[in-house]
Structures are given as C-alpha cells and as structure tokens.
Design a protein around this motif. Structure first.
Motif, PDB file in Angstrom:
ATOM      1  N   GLY A  24       0.820  -1.213   0.000  1.00 36.55           N
ATOM      2  CA  GLY A  24       0.000   0.000   0.000  1.00 36.55           C
ATOM      3  C   GLY A  24       0.849   1.256   0.000  1.00 36.55           C
ATOM      4  N   ALA A  25       1.911   1.278   0.824  1.00 34.15           N
ATOM      5  CA  ALA A  25       2.790   2.448   0.881  1.00 34.15           C
ATOM      6  C   ALA A  25       3.529   2.646  -0.440  1.00 34.15           C
ATOM      7  N   ASN A  28       1.135   4.087  -2.889  1.00 36.64           N
ATOM      8  CA  ASN A  28       0.873   5.481  -2.541  1.00 36.64           C
ATOM      9  C   ASN A  28       2.022   6.378  -3.002  1.00 36.64           C
ATOM     10  N   SER A  29       3.259   5.880  -2.864  1.00 38.54           N
ATOM     11  CA  SER A  29       4.421   6.642  -3.334  1.00 38.54           C
ATOM     12  C   SER A  29       4.377   6.839  -4.839  1.00 38.54           C
ATOM     13  N   ASN A  32       1.779   9.446  -5.982  1.00 39.22           N
ATOM     14  CA  ASN A  32       2.018  10.848  -5.630  1.00 39.22           C
ATOM     15  C   ASN A  32       3.276  11.425  -6.268  1.00 39.22           C
ATOM     16  N   GLY A  45      -2.962   5.098  -7.956  1.00 34.20           N
ATOM     17  CA  GLY A  45      -3.879   5.600  -6.935  1.00 34.20           C
ATOM     18  C   GLY A  45      -5.100   4.705  -6.787  1.00 34.20           C
ATOM     19  N   ARG A  48      -4.059   1.504  -5.035  1.00 32.33           N
ATOM     20  CA  ARG A  48      -3.868   1.783  -3.596  1.00 32.33           C
ATOM     21  C   ARG A  48      -5.199   1.806  -2.868  1.00 32.33           C
ATOM     22  N   ASP A  49      -6.178   2.515  -3.445  1.00 35.18           N
ATOM     23  CA  ASP A  49      -7.494   2.620  -2.798  1.00 35.18           C
ATOM     24  C   ASP A  49      -8.168   1.260  -2.687  1.00 35.18           C
TER      25      ASP A  49
END
Length: 345
Positions: A24-25, A28-29, A32, A45, A48-49
């Motif tokens: 997940g991290a 997320n990286s 972004n 994204g 991740r969601d």
C-alpha cells in the motif's frame, strides 16, 4: 498505461517493496510522484485505494484489463500465493522489457522503408500536379498526336488534379475498411497471410514464437498451471492462426496430452520448437526449454530484420527506378516525336 509505463511502474514497485515498503505504501508513493494526471499516478492511486479497502492486489490489477493483461494478474496471484511478490514483479518487468525490445526492433526495421515510400509518393504527386501539366500545355500546342506513354502520363496527371481529393478520401476510407476487416472477419486470413509472405513471414513468425515462448516460460516458472498458461498465451500472442492452435492444444491437454504433441501436429509451429518443448517435458524442465526457445527465436528475429532491411533497399530502388523511368520515357518520347516532326518539316 502504455506498455512502457507498465514496465516503469512494475520496476519501481519491485524496488520499493524490496526496500521494505508495504504494498500500500509503495503504491501510494507511485501515485504521488510526477504528474497527477499521468497514467501511472491514476492507476497506482486506484490500486492503492482498492488495497486499502481490503482487495487482493491480483483482484485490483484485474480491474484494469486495458492496462494489465491476463499474464500480469495471474503472475501476481501466483506471487501472492508463494510470498515471492518481488521476484514475480522482476520477472514481469523482464517480460515487458523483452517484448518492448522485440517490438522496437520490428518498428525500426519498418521505419526506413515507410519514410522512403512516403517521400516517393509525395514526389510523384508533386510531379503530377506541378511539373507534368507544364509539359502537357507545351505538347498540346504542337498539334501532333503524342506517343502512348505520354498520353498515359498526361491522363494520370489530369485525373489526379481533377479527382485528387476524391481519390484521397477513397484511400482513407479504404485503409479504414481494411483495418476493420483485418481486426474483424478477415483477421485469420490476414494473420495467415503474414505468416506466408516472403521477407515479412520471417519477422512475424520469429517475433511471435519468441514472445510465445517467453510468455509461457514466465507463467510456468511462477506456478501458473499449464491450462491457464495456455489460455493467457492464447489471449496475448496477437496472431489468430497461433491462437487457434493454442486453443486446440489447450483442449487436448485437458485429456492428459503434453503441450508439444498438439503443437507439433498443427503444422504452424516449427519442428525445432516442438522438439525442444518435448525434451523439456521429458526432463521436467519445460520453463528452461522455453527460455532457450525464446532466445533462439529472438536471435532469429535479429537475423530476419537484417535480411529484411538488406533486401528491401534494392526493391525500393527498383520501384523508384520504374516510376522515374516511366515519366522520363513518356516525356522524352514526346520530345523526340516533336523534334523528328520539326526535322521533316
């Protein structure tokens, strides 16, 4: 995402997870960084969601079939089951890199002849529209019957000037209709033709066999069962003739038959390829045999590209010589006819 973006996404995701980040991290990286509207950021994204809501990564990937083909989701599912996600992502990145390399080689081989043909067509159109009409006025003022090549050239020039727009529209519609036919009802015939046309068949066949071997190797080496691997290879091979034979092989495998047997009976796959697969099945190392097959046909693809580019140059020169020769004969024959008439006068 485009295939090149999928390659970058997969490589970076493997690096982040190997560095100690959670899935997940890491997603997320990736979501972004860079342009928030880019394909990587948008897809990362969404993945991740979905993971944050409790979905498995393989299910989240399956929600983007236009980005991730069947091979991606099935290998990720195998990585989840075995706990070797980083290794699976590395192999996926290698798979995309190989396919992109083979695709770029074929495109680069076709770029030069396409440019030459395009420039030749533009030069002929310019000559027909701007240069030939000037000779037409000159020859018409002589009041003498012109030779057949000259009349043909003048007729083509006049037709191109009068109906050039309609010809261009007709060609566009013809190309669009041909593309639809090649992707629809005529796909099998078109793909079969590509496997038979001299020069072209070497590029198409060696590229298809190398890609198929690498795809099967990647899937089988990561724990995907044979039937599933054949189905995914069938969906991703890109040739209707090979797809049909893989479908038949998959039906035979359900009866306990080996992969190499049905493929050898098809007549589409080379004997060397099916013999090496049979040897791999006998030794229990089919992925290793498929890897050697992939390298063999990748090397053959490189040789076929050299043969194609070497043979295409004289063919293009001959085509240009025929066009230029016809124009020169048409004009010079009219000039000789006019000068001979003046000499008799």
């Amino acid at each position: 995402m485009k295939p090149g973006e999928v390659l970058l996404f997969t490589s970076e995701l493997a690096d982040l997870i190997e560095a100690g980040m959670t899935l997940g991290a890491a997603l997320n990286s990736l979501a972004n960084q860079g342009d928030p509207n880019s394909g990587i950021c948008v897809v990362a994204g969404d993945l991740r969601d979905r993971i944050m809501r409790g979905e498995a990564f393989s299910d989240a990937v399956g929600a983007h079939p236009e980005t991730f083909p069947g091979i991606y989701g099935n290998m990720v599912r195998a990585g989840e089951a075995s706990g070797a996600m980083v290794e699976v992502l590395r192999r996926l990145a290698e798979h995309y890199e190989r396919n992109q390399s083979m695709h770029s080689k074929i495109v680069s081989a076709l770029t030069y002849p396409c440019i030459v043909l395009g420039m030749g067509v533009l030069a002929v159109i310019f000559a027909m529209v701007k240069i030939v009409p000037q000779f037409t006025e000159l020859f018409s003022s002589m009041g003498k019957e012109l030779p057949l090549p000259t009349r043909m050239l003048m007729g083509m020039s006049e037709g191109l000037i009068k109906y050039g727009v309609f010809i261009a529209i007709g060609l566009v519609f013809g190309v669009v209709a041909l593309r639809k036919w090649c992707k629809g009802a005529g796909r099998a015939r078109w793909d079969r033709l590509k496997l038979r046309v001299p020069l072209v068949k070497g590029l198409v066949a060696s590229g298809a066999f190398a890609s198929l071997a690498y795809t099967l190797q990647t899937l089988l080496a990561n724990g995907v069962n044979v039937l599933q691997a054949l189905r995914i290879s069938e969906e991703t091979c890109g040739n209707a003739v090979i797809e049909a034979e893989l479908r038949k092989a998959r039906e035979r495998v359900t009866d306990g038959t080996t992969i190499s047997g049905p493929l050898a009976q098809s007549g589409v796959f080379p004997r060397m390829m099916t013999d090496m697969m049979a040897l791999g099945e006998q030794t229990g190392n089919l992925p290793g045999a498929l890897g050697r097959i992939g390298k063999r046909y990748e090397a053959e693809l490189n040789r076929n590209i050299k043969i194609f580019t070497t043979a295409l140059e004289p063919i293009l020169i001959l085509l240009v010589a025929l066009v230029v020769g016809f124009v020169a004969i048409a004009i010079l024959s009219a000039v000789f006819s006019a000068t001979s008439a003046m000499g008799q006068a």
